[in-house]
Design a protein around this motif. Structure first.
Motif, PDB file in Angstrom:
ATOM      1  N   PRO A 187      60.493  39.018  29.770  1.00  0.00           N
ATOM      2  CA  PRO A 187      60.398  38.862  28.313  1.00  0.00           C
ATOM      3  C   PRO A 187      58.964  38.721  27.791  1.00  0.00           C
ATOM      4  O   PRO A 187      58.670  39.178  26.695  1.00  0.00           O
ATOM      5  CB  PRO A 187      61.193  37.579  28.028  1.00  0.00           C
ATOM      6  N   ASP A 188      58.056  38.123  28.571  1.00  0.00           N
ATOM      7  CA  ASP A 188      56.684  37.915  28.095  1.00  0.00           C
ATOM      8  C   ASP A 188      55.739  39.060  28.471  1.00  0.00           C
ATOM      9  O   ASP A 188      54.547  38.997  28.214  1.00  0.00           O
ATOM     10  CB  ASP A 188      56.136  36.586  28.605  1.00  0.00           C
ATOM     11  N   ALA A 189      56.282  40.116  29.064  1.00  0.00           N
ATOM     12  CA  ALA A 189      55.453  41.263  29.464  1.00  0.00           C
ATOM     13  C   ALA A 189      55.052  42.076  28.234  1.00  0.00           C
ATOM     14  O   ALA A 189      55.757  42.079  27.224  1.00  0.00           O
ATOM     15  CB  ALA A 189      56.231  42.144  30.438  1.00  0.00           C
ATOM     16  N   PRO A 190      53.920  42.778  28.332  1.00  0.00           N
ATOM     17  CA  PRO A 190      53.539  43.651  27.214  1.00  0.00           C
ATOM     18  C   PRO A 190      54.617  44.712  26.978  1.00  0.00           C
ATOM     19  O   PRO A 190      55.213  45.213  27.931  1.00  0.00           O
ATOM     20  CB  PRO A 190      52.249  44.325  27.698  1.00  0.00           C
ATOM     21  N   GLN A 191      54.860  45.032  25.731  1.00  0.00           N
ATOM     22  CA  GLN A 191      55.840  46.072  25.399  1.00  0.00           C
ATOM     23  C   GLN A 191      55.178  47.429  25.590  1.00  0.00           C
ATOM     24  O   GLN A 191      54.097  47.687  25.065  1.00  0.00           O
ATOM     25  CB  GLN A 191      56.321  45.926  23.965  1.00  0.00           C
ATOM     26  N   MET A 192      55.823  48.287  26.362  1.00  0.00           N
ATOM     27  CA  MET A 192      55.265  49.597  26.671  1.00  0.00           C
ATOM     28  C   MET A 192      55.642  50.623  25.612  1.00  0.00           C
ATOM     29  O   MET A 192      56.768  50.655  25.134  1.00  0.00           O
ATOM     30  CB  MET A 192      55.743  50.078  28.045  1.00  0.00           C
ATOM     31  N   ASP A 193      54.674  51.466  25.285  1.00  0.00           N
ATOM     32  CA  ASP A 193      54.904  52.593  24.387  1.00  0.00           C
ATOM     33  C   ASP A 193      55.191  53.861  25.182  1.00  0.00           C
ATOM     34  O   ASP A 193      55.922  54.743  24.716  1.00  0.00           O
ATOM     35  CB  ASP A 193      53.677  52.812  23.500  1.00  0.00           C
ATOM     36  N   PHE A 194      54.574  53.951  26.388  1.00  0.00           N
ATOM     37  CA  PHE A 194      54.742  55.113  27.256  1.00  0.00           C
ATOM     38  C   PHE A 194      54.884  54.632  28.693  1.00  0.00           C
ATOM     39  O   PHE A 194      54.213  53.672  29.099  1.00  0.00           O
ATOM     40  CB  PHE A 194      53.518  56.038  27.181  1.00  0.00           C
ATOM     41  N   MET A 203      58.489  56.031  25.446  1.00  0.00           N
ATOM     42  CA  MET A 203      58.553  57.458  25.753  1.00  0.00           C
ATOM     43  C   MET A 203      58.115  57.604  27.204  1.00  0.00           C
ATOM     44  O   MET A 203      57.259  56.852  27.677  1.00  0.00           O
ATOM     45  CB  MET A 203      57.649  58.233  24.811  1.00  0.00           C
ATOM     46  N   SER A 204      58.702  58.553  27.910  1.00  0.00           N
ATOM     47  CA  SER A 204      58.381  58.662  29.328  1.00  0.00           C
ATOM     48  C   SER A 204      58.314  60.117  29.763  1.00  0.00           C
ATOM     49  O   SER A 204      58.833  61.006  29.090  1.00  0.00           O
ATOM     50  CB  SER A 204      59.412  57.912  30.170  1.00  0.00           C
ATOM     51  N   ALA A 205      57.650  60.324  30.886  1.00  0.00           N
ATOM     52  CA  ALA A 205      57.572  61.655  31.495  1.00  0.00           C
ATOM     53  C   ALA A 205      57.245  61.472  32.966  1.00  0.00           C
ATOM     54  O   ALA A 205      56.762  60.406  33.391  1.00  0.00           O
ATOM     55  CB  ALA A 205      56.506  62.509  30.809  1.00  0.00           C
ATOM     56  N   HIS A 206      57.508  62.515  33.729  1.00  0.00           N
ATOM     57  CA  HIS A 206      57.196  62.513  35.157  1.00  0.00           C
ATOM     58  C   HIS A 206      56.000  63.426  35.389  1.00  0.00           C
ATOM     59  O   HIS A 206      56.062  64.624  35.099  1.00  0.00           O
ATOM     60  CB  HIS A 206      58.397  62.988  35.977  1.00  0.00           C
ATOM     61  N   TRP A 207      54.903  62.838  35.879  1.00  0.00           N
ATOM     62  CA  TRP A 207      53.680  63.581  36.194  1.00  0.00           C
ATOM     63  C   TRP A 207      53.429  63.478  37.693  1.00  0.00           C
ATOM     64  O   TRP A 207      52.538  62.775  38.143  1.00  0.00           O
ATOM     65  CB  TRP A 207      52.486  63.021  35.454  1.00  0.00           C
ATOM     66  N   GLY A 208      54.220  64.152  38.490  1.00  0.00           N
ATOM     67  CA  GLY A 208      54.128  64.046  39.938  1.00  0.00           C
ATOM     68  C   GLY A 208      52.771  64.440  40.504  1.00  0.00           C
ATOM     69  O   GLY A 208      52.206  65.461  40.129  1.00  0.00           O
ATOM     70  N   VAL A 209      52.276  63.595  41.404  1.00  0.00           N
ATOM     71  CA  VAL A 209      51.015  63.822  42.100  1.00  0.00           C
ATOM     72  C   VAL A 209      51.266  63.504  43.574  1.00  0.00           C
ATOM     73  O   VAL A 209      51.849  62.469  43.894  1.00  0.00           O
ATOM     74  CB  VAL A 209      49.904  62.885  41.549  1.00  0.00           C
ATOM     75  N   PRO A 210      50.835  64.384  44.489  1.00  0.00           N
ATOM     76  CA  PRO A 210      51.030  64.088  45.913  1.00  0.00           C
ATOM     77  C   PRO A 210      50.394  62.746  46.299  1.00  0.00           C
ATOM     78  O   PRO A 210      49.321  62.393  45.801  1.00  0.00           O
ATOM     79  CB  PRO A 210      50.331  65.250  46.624  1.00  0.00           C
TER      80      PRO A 210
END
Length: 172
Positions: free
Chosen positions: A77-84, A105-112
């Motif tokens: 509950p006390d964690a910063p609220q994420m925008d992304f 909002m979220s996305a997958h940016w896969g990196v090896p």
């Protein structure tokens, strides 16, 4: 989303020792006060990979506040609220990529994963530099999006396209 807002961005990965740590450091520099980067892992290693620390230090990134931590820390509950929220694990079929609940909002940016590379010292260090380069390219595109001028659907399309656009801009 207003122009004065500082956007909180969480980068998620499995071990939170290399890729997500690099992404946090890159965003905190490239975001120029408009973005605040965080990172976490689904199964954190508990320490930053030594090659990650070396690479970031050599690129003059501050590393004193970086640490490997569980993504559950950001569900409190006390964690910063994420925008992304961006997952940077490479292959969702072979790695545990956390799914982030809630409204960011979220996305997958896969990196090896450079931490899994085997070979000579030079090959291992190159893998870390290559992961950094990919993340730096993607984050550079992200921080230059006109976020406040885009509707959610258009912004989501841009977020999803960043990994592909960055890949096409990278040397083969």
């Amino acid at each position: 989303m207003t122009g004065d807002k500082i956007y909180n961005v969480l980068f998620l990965c499995k071990g939170n020792s290399a890729r997500s740590i690099m992404a946090e450091a890159i965003l905190n520099r490239a975001g120029a006060g408009r973005f605040k980067g965080f990172s976490a892992g689904s199964n954190p290693r508990g320490e930053i990979h030594p090659y990650t620390a070396d690479f970031l230090k050599n690129q003059n990134y501050p590393i004193e506040t970086l640490r490997s931590k569980n993504w559950e820390e950001f569900g409190k509950p006390d964690a910063p609220q994420m925008d992304f929220v961006f997952t940077v694990c490479d292959d969702a079929a072979n790695e545990t990529c956390p799914v982030w609940p809630g409204q960011p909002m979220s996305a997958h940016w896969g990196v090896p994963d450079p931490a899994t590379v085997e070979g000579s010292e030079a090959e291992k260090r190159f893998a870390f530099a290559d992961a950094f380069r990919m993340l730096n390219t993607r984050i550079g595109i992200f921080v230059n999006l006109p976020i406040q001028g885009l509707d959610k659907l258009t912004l989501q399309k841009h977020l999803d396209d960043i990994a592909g656009a960055a890949r096409s801009a990278e040397p083969a």
